[in-house]
Design a protein around this motif. Structure first.
Motif, PDB file in Angstrom:
ATOM      1  N   ARG A 113       0.679  -1.299  -0.023  1.00  0.00           N
ATOM      2  CA  ARG A 113       0.013  -0.045   0.025  1.00  0.00           C
ATOM      3  C   ARG A 113       0.747   1.200   0.076  1.00  0.00           C
ATOM      4  N   GLU A 114       0.144   2.427  -0.191  1.00  0.00           N
ATOM      5  CA  GLU A 114       0.945   3.702  -0.114  1.00  0.00           C
ATOM      6  C   GLU A 114       0.310   4.577   1.099  1.00  0.00           C
ATOM      7  N   GLN A 115       1.172   5.470   1.641  1.00  0.00           N
ATOM      8  CA  GLN A 115       0.734   6.346   2.795  1.00  0.00           C
ATOM      9  C   GLN A 115       1.464   7.782   2.459  1.00  0.00           C
ATOM     10  N   ARG A 116       0.187   8.728   2.586  1.00  0.00           N
ATOM     11  CA  ARG A 116       0.863   9.967   2.518  1.00  0.00           C
ATOM     12  C   ARG A 116       1.001  10.696   4.130  1.00  0.00           C
ATOM     13  N   LEU A 117       2.091  11.604   4.301  1.00  0.00           N
ATOM     14  CA  LEU A 117       2.501  11.963   5.620  1.00  0.00           C
ATOM     15  C   LEU A 117       2.646  13.367   5.485  1.00  0.00           C
ATOM     16  N   ARG A 118       2.579  14.388   6.260  1.00  0.00           N
ATOM     17  CA  ARG A 118       2.994  15.748   6.528  1.00  0.00           C
ATOM     18  C   ARG A 118       4.077  15.758   7.440  1.00  0.00           C
ATOM     19  N   VAL A 119       5.495  16.168   7.451  1.00  0.00           N
ATOM     20  CA  VAL A 119       6.543  16.256   8.258  1.00  0.00           C
ATOM     21  C   VAL A 119       6.997  17.870   8.199  1.00  0.00           C
ATOM     22  N   ALA A 120       7.931  18.049   9.073  1.00  0.00           N
ATOM     23  CA  ALA A 120       8.434  19.357   9.111  1.00  0.00           C
ATOM     24  C   ALA A 120       9.433  19.243   7.792  1.00  0.00           C
ATOM     25  N   PRO A 121       9.345  20.479   6.942  1.00  0.00           N
ATOM     26  CA  PRO A 121      10.011  20.551   5.783  1.00  0.00           C
ATOM     27  C   PRO A 121      11.530  19.911   5.914  1.00  0.00           C
ATOM     28  N   GLY A 122      12.123  20.479   7.060  1.00  0.00           N
ATOM     29  CA  GLY A 122      13.566  20.257   7.074  1.00  0.00           C
ATOM     30  C   GLY A 122      13.837  18.818   7.164  1.00  0.00           C
ATOM     31  N   GLN A 123      12.810  17.949   7.198  1.00  0.00           N
ATOM     32  CA  GLN A 123      13.079  16.558   7.411  1.00  0.00           C
ATOM     33  C   GLN A 123      12.771  15.698   6.029  1.00  0.00           C
ATOM     34  N   VAL A 124      12.573  16.665   4.930  1.00  0.00           N
ATOM     35  CA  VAL A 124      12.285  15.989   3.566  1.00  0.00           C
ATOM     36  C   VAL A 124      13.395  16.803   2.888  1.00  0.00           C
ATOM     37  N   ASP A 125      13.572  17.954   2.787  1.00  0.00           N
ATOM     38  CA  ASP A 125      14.543  18.507   1.762  1.00  0.00           C
ATOM     39  C   ASP A 125      15.689  19.055   2.817  1.00  0.00           C
ATOM     40  N   LEU A 126      16.671  18.284   3.035  1.00  0.00           N
ATOM     41  CA  LEU A 126      17.589  18.276   4.000  1.00  0.00           C
ATOM     42  C   LEU A 126      18.681  19.610   3.614  1.00  0.00           C
ATOM     43  N   SER A 127      19.078  20.181   4.810  1.00  0.00           N
ATOM     44  CA  SER A 127      20.054  21.457   4.618  1.00  0.00           C
ATOM     45  C   SER A 127      21.219  20.647   4.339  1.00  0.00           C
ATOM     46  N   ALA A 128      22.410  21.527   3.985  1.00  0.00           N
ATOM     47  CA  ALA A 128      23.679  20.840   3.473  1.00  0.00           C
ATOM     48  C   ALA A 128      24.270  20.057   4.807  1.00  0.00           C
ATOM     49  N   GLN A 129      24.117  20.916   6.045  1.00  0.00           N
ATOM     50  CA  GLN A 129      24.627  20.400   7.227  1.00  0.00           C
ATOM     51  C   GLN A 129      23.978  18.931   7.684  1.00  0.00           C
ATOM     52  N   ASP A 130      22.504  18.903   7.601  1.00  0.00           N
ATOM     53  CA  ASP A 130      21.888  17.883   7.867  1.00  0.00           C
ATOM     54  C   ASP A 130      22.329  16.664   6.860  1.00  0.00           C
ATOM     55  N   GLN A 131      22.335  16.868   5.575  1.00  0.00           N
ATOM     56  CA  GLN A 131      22.626  15.889   4.511  1.00  0.00           C
ATOM     57  C   GLN A 131      23.957  15.513   5.054  1.00  0.00           C
ATOM     58  N   ALA A 132      24.960  16.307   5.186  1.00  0.00           N
ATOM     59  CA  ALA A 132      26.363  15.793   5.737  1.00  0.00           C
ATOM     60  C   ALA A 132      26.107  14.647   6.926  1.00  0.00           C
ATOM     61  N   ARG A 133      25.408  14.999   8.022  1.00  0.00           N
ATOM     62  CA  ARG A 133      25.170  14.274   8.993  1.00  0.00           C
ATOM     63  C   ARG A 133      24.690  12.935   8.703  1.00  0.00           C
TER      64      ARG A 133
END
Length: 283
Positions: A113-133
């Protein structure tokens, strides 16, 4: 009174026949060993290897496989990736010093199945710092996932659920975060109140603990032979790397750390470095 007497007699006779049939069916269909065979993407294939005086060595794409049983009958327990193509697959098996041989099995299709969720934007499109982490953490996790210790004894790996509660999300569910499709869900989410104890489902050694960007407070357990399990979003952990746990020992508590929309446990099970459906291991 007579009609009621015969009705009662027939009812009792029907009940006795039903009980007898149930008893026969129970004897005819013994409990299936865990994990249950389910040869689909995200499932587990149980492949009979036959008798041998010592444990055969099995691998797939140079990754070692879990082999359980005893000298009278060995079984390879193979995790099938969610991305595995449908059709014929093979493992390589070697017994003692004999040449290796290929054993084939079929991977059948399965639709999740498929599920649609809403989360904080920073947890979907990561900042450069979060991506490195995330990338640093991913490199570390890959080393943890490669753990392969001595296989467990016996041929059943039945697990108890690590926490009680309804499934808030099942394995294989394709998730869409804020309208963006992501990889299928690789574990089972169990809804429970924050602070609820999380228990080891099977004897294990703790091989990793940490606080990770997506998974939050996390514990990895090694059950032997490439069978690992994962516990995420914990509010606290009560174990350290190297601890040896029995089934039912506490390892932490339910929380909502990392990328989580509310308190729950994300429970993952890994075989030969492949996430598989935890439900197949439930007793």
């Amino acid at each position: 009174m007579e009609p009621n007497f015969y009705s009662s007699l027939l009812s009792r006779r029907t009940l006795l026949l039903a009980l007898a049939a149930t008893s026969v069916n129970a004897r005819a269909a013994p409990a299936e060993q865990a994990p249950r065979h389910s040869s689909v993407p995200g499932g587990v294939a149980r492949i009979a290897l036959g008798p041998a005086p010592s444990r055969p060595v099995a691998q797939q794409a140079q990754v070692p496989l879990l082999v359980v049983g005893d000298s009278s009958a060995w079984t390879a327990v193979v995790g099938i990736a969610l991305a595995a193509p449908v059709g014929t697959a093979a493992i390589e098996v070697r017994i003692s010093d004999a040449a290796s041989r290929s054993l084939h099995y079929e991977v059948r299709p399965k639709k999740y199945r498929e599920q649609r969720l809403r989360v904080a934007p920073g947890q979907v499109d990561l900042s450069a710092q979060d991506q490195a982490r995330y990338e640093r953490e991913r490199e570390h996790q890959l080393k943890v996932m490669a753990t392969f210790s001595a296989p467990p004894g016996g041929d059943s790996l039945a697990m108890a659920a690590p926490v009680g509660g309804p499934r808030s999300s099942s394995f294989g569910l394709r998730r869409v975060f804020n309208g963006q499709s992501r990889n299928p869900h690789s574990g089972m989410d169990i809804a429970a109140a924050s602070g609820t104890p999380v228990l080891a489902p099977l004897a294990a050694t703790v091989i990793d603990t940490g606080d990770y960007f997506f998974n939050g407070a996390t514990v990895w357990l090694d059950h032997g032979g490439g069978l690992l399990s994962l516990y995420c979003h914990l509010s606290e952990t009560s174990v350290r790397v190297g601890d040896v746990l029995r089934a039912g020992d506490r390892l932490g508590a339910v929380g909502a750390t990392g990328r989580a929309t509310g308190p729950h446990l994300h429970w993952g099970v890994m075989l030969n470095r492949t996430m598989v459906d935890p439900a197949l291991f439930l007793a």
